[in-house]
Design an enzyme around this catalytic site. Structure first.
Site, PDB file in Angstrom:
ATOM      1  N   GLU A  47     -29.128  55.733  30.672  1.00  0.00           N
ATOM      2  CA  GLU A  47     -29.996  54.513  30.466  1.00  0.00           C
ATOM      3  C   GLU A  47     -30.805  54.488  31.903  1.00  0.00           C
ATOM      4  O   GLU A  47     -30.921  53.835  32.685  1.00  0.00           O
ATOM      5  CB  GLU A  47     -29.504  53.258  30.570  1.00  0.00           C
ATOM      6  CG  GLU A  47     -28.580  52.844  29.370  1.00  0.00           C
ATOM      7  CD  GLU A  47     -27.815  51.714  29.193  1.00  0.00           C
ATOM      8  OE1 GLU A  47     -27.662  51.049  28.032  1.00  0.00           O
ATOM      9  OE2 GLU A  47     -27.320  51.293  30.473  1.00  0.00           O
TER      10      GLU A  47
ATOM     11  N   GLU B 228     -24.740  54.549  22.273  1.00  0.00           N
ATOM     12  CA  GLU B 228     -23.950  53.368  22.653  1.00  0.00           C
ATOM     13  C   GLU B 228     -24.540  52.204  21.695  1.00  0.00           C
ATOM     14  O   GLU B 228     -25.744  52.310  21.534  1.00  0.00           O
ATOM     15  CB  GLU B 228     -24.392  52.776  23.979  1.00  0.00           C
ATOM     16  CG  GLU B 228     -23.704  53.702  25.071  1.00  0.00           C
ATOM     17  CD  GLU B 228     -24.089  52.813  26.405  1.00  0.00           C
ATOM     18  OE1 GLU B 228     -23.975  51.610  26.734  1.00  0.00           O
ATOM     19  OE2 GLU B 228     -23.854  53.498  27.343  1.00  0.00           O
TER      20      GLU B 228
END
Length: 485
Positions: free
Chosen positions: A192, A384
């Site tokens: 991320e 995710e």
């Protein structure tokens, strides 16, 4: 005559599995030579709807380093995967996992980040983990940096704000690629990466006390260093282990305009651009023009070495991975905001929310997949996606039909996107065995198919208990996504 055809099912080689991070599962924070990391100096949040990651200062780090307990730092204990990895991987194999995403903690291999030699005990641990995965024919998907850089690099050189951190990281990646050559088919550089615009947790760079523009200057400079390090790591991997592939990883924050009002549409477009800027650099190999105005208006000047742009251009990633939990709404005149996984935006009246205020939008995943495939034409990987909930253990069982409903709806939209023509490699839901929450360091925010007997204070037997969703996901994988009932 052209007769159009399109896929109706998941590919036969689709990679079903689950995802974790070392700092949320391993524990053993002070064993076998491991060094303390950024994740392990962040105290548990006092408010479950407010992340604690922004409350870090040099003083708080020094206090954390001096604290030799895990009382206030739950990520130090995780769910004890370090000692229970064989049991946990056996449970993943029972579900039929094809792939397991985990991170190799930089601080286990180089405790201070820039040590002269790697820690043999750290390499040996991941040897054992990968050997166990090989036993069950589960492919490793390794994240190289998942919010857990060695804290000594923050104290020594303010983390990624220093260009010197590039060399420390590429020594780490070279060590990993060489040691595990031929055993890891997929890597990700920075988890991320776009969340580095929020500060410390991603970059390990302290910027408290600075003005808003000065904070942005420091953060984007640190992220530039990560871009260069990612490109150099990709080059290393292609040289050392040509059969392996490198991906980038984005926290995808799809946003909708609040109304058809042109000003709102423009605001949503600009918010999306600032989100996709990171995959633009890592997948296309260059800074996009639309950021020039943003940088100028915020007085941001990126210091580059003469060959940085050439390095980025020559070493784009092989595939694009991302997390997807929610969408937001953007207006030119933004009012009250909701927060989730570091996405901030307006509420969407058509969506339900989780107990943590994260808006649930399965169709948004299909929108995201189509938009990213159209933009990049590189294989995509959802690494995710999941539902954090307060699961209740009753009579030795957890009946989590709400999690099954959530995952079913998202998998259905993945299948629709594949029929739309999207090239999707796999799906690793977050996180298959209950772990410590990233944002608040809670244990009670549970995602897994497997319940872990541990509370927020670290009390419990750590016994693993299959939830109802365990058998459901096993059926999903066995049918390659055909049976979602």
């Amino acid at each position: 005559m052209y007769k159009p055809n399109y896929p109706h099912d998941f590919p036969q080689d689709f990679l079903w599995g689950g995802a974790t991070a070392a700092n949320q599962i391993e524990g053993a924070w002070n064993q076998d030579g491991k060094g303390l990391t950024t994740a392990e100096v962040v105290r548990r949040a006092s408010d479950r709807k407010k992340m604690s990651m922004g409350d870090v200062t040099r003083a708080s780090i020094e206090a954390a380093v001096a604290d030799t307990t895990d009382t206030h730092y739950p990520k130090r204990r995780g769910n004890d995967f370090y000692h229970r990895y064989e049991e946990d991987i056996a449970l993943m194999a029972e579900m039929g996992f094809k792939v397991f995403r985990f991170s190799i903690a930089w601080g286990r291999i180089f405790p201070n980040g820039d040590d002269p030699t790697p820690n043999a005990a750290g390499l040996a641990f991941y040897d054992r983990v990968i050997s166990t995965l090989e036993k069950y024919h589960i492919k490793p998907l390794v994240t190289l940096s998942h919010y857990e850089m060695p804290i000594q690099l923050t104290l020594k050189q303010n983390g990624w704000a220093s260009r010197a951190t590039i060399a420390a990281f590429t020594r780490f990646t070279e060590t990993v690629f060489t040691h595990f050559k031929g055993r890891v088919p997929y890597y990700l550089t920075f988890n991320e990466i776009n969340t580095g615009t929020w500060g410390f947790h991603e970059t390990g760079a302290l910027d408290d006390g600075l003005s808003a523009d000065a904070q942005l200057q420091l953060r984007y400079q640190a992220l530039h260093h990560q871009f260069v390090a990612s490109a150099l790591a990709t080059k290393q991997l292609h040289t050392i282990d040509p059969a392996a592939q490198m991906g980038c990883m984005l926290a995808r924050m799809q946003t909708y305009p609040a109304t058809p009002k042109p000003e709102d549409v423009l605001a949503a477009q600009q918010a999306d651009q600032r989100n996709l800027f990171f995959t633009d650099v890592q997948a296309r190999g260059e800074y996009p023009e639309y950021m020039n105005r943003y940088f100028a208006e915020h007085h941001i000047q990126i210091a580059m070495q003469p060959d940085d742009q050439a390095v980025l251009k020559a070493n784009p990633v092989d595939f694009i991975s991302f997390s997807y939990y929610m969408t937001t709404v953007t207006a030119a005149d933004q009012g009250a905001a909701i927060n989730g996984n570091m996405a901030t935006g307006g509420r969407n009246p058509y969506l339900k929310e989780s107990a943590w205020g994260w808006q649930i939008d399965p169709i948004g995943l299909r929108i995201t997949l189509n938009a990213m495939w159209d933009r990049y034409r590189k294989p995509l990987f959802i690494v995710e996606n999941g539902l954090g909930a307060e699961d209740k253990l009753e009579d030795g069982q957890v009946h989590d039909s709400y999690r099954i409903d959530y995952l079913r709806a998202h998998i259905q939209q993945m299948k629709e996107a594949i029929s739309d023509g999207v090239c999707l490699l796999g799906y690793t839901m977050w996180g298959p065995i209950d772990l410590i929450s990233f944002s608040t360091s809670e244990m009670s925010k549970r995602y897994g198919f497997v319940y872990v007997d541990q509370d927020d204070e670290g009390h419990g037997s750590l016994r693993r208990i299959k939830k109802d969703s365990f058998a459901w996901y096993r059926k999903v994988i066995a049918s390659n996504g055909a049976d979602l009932n």
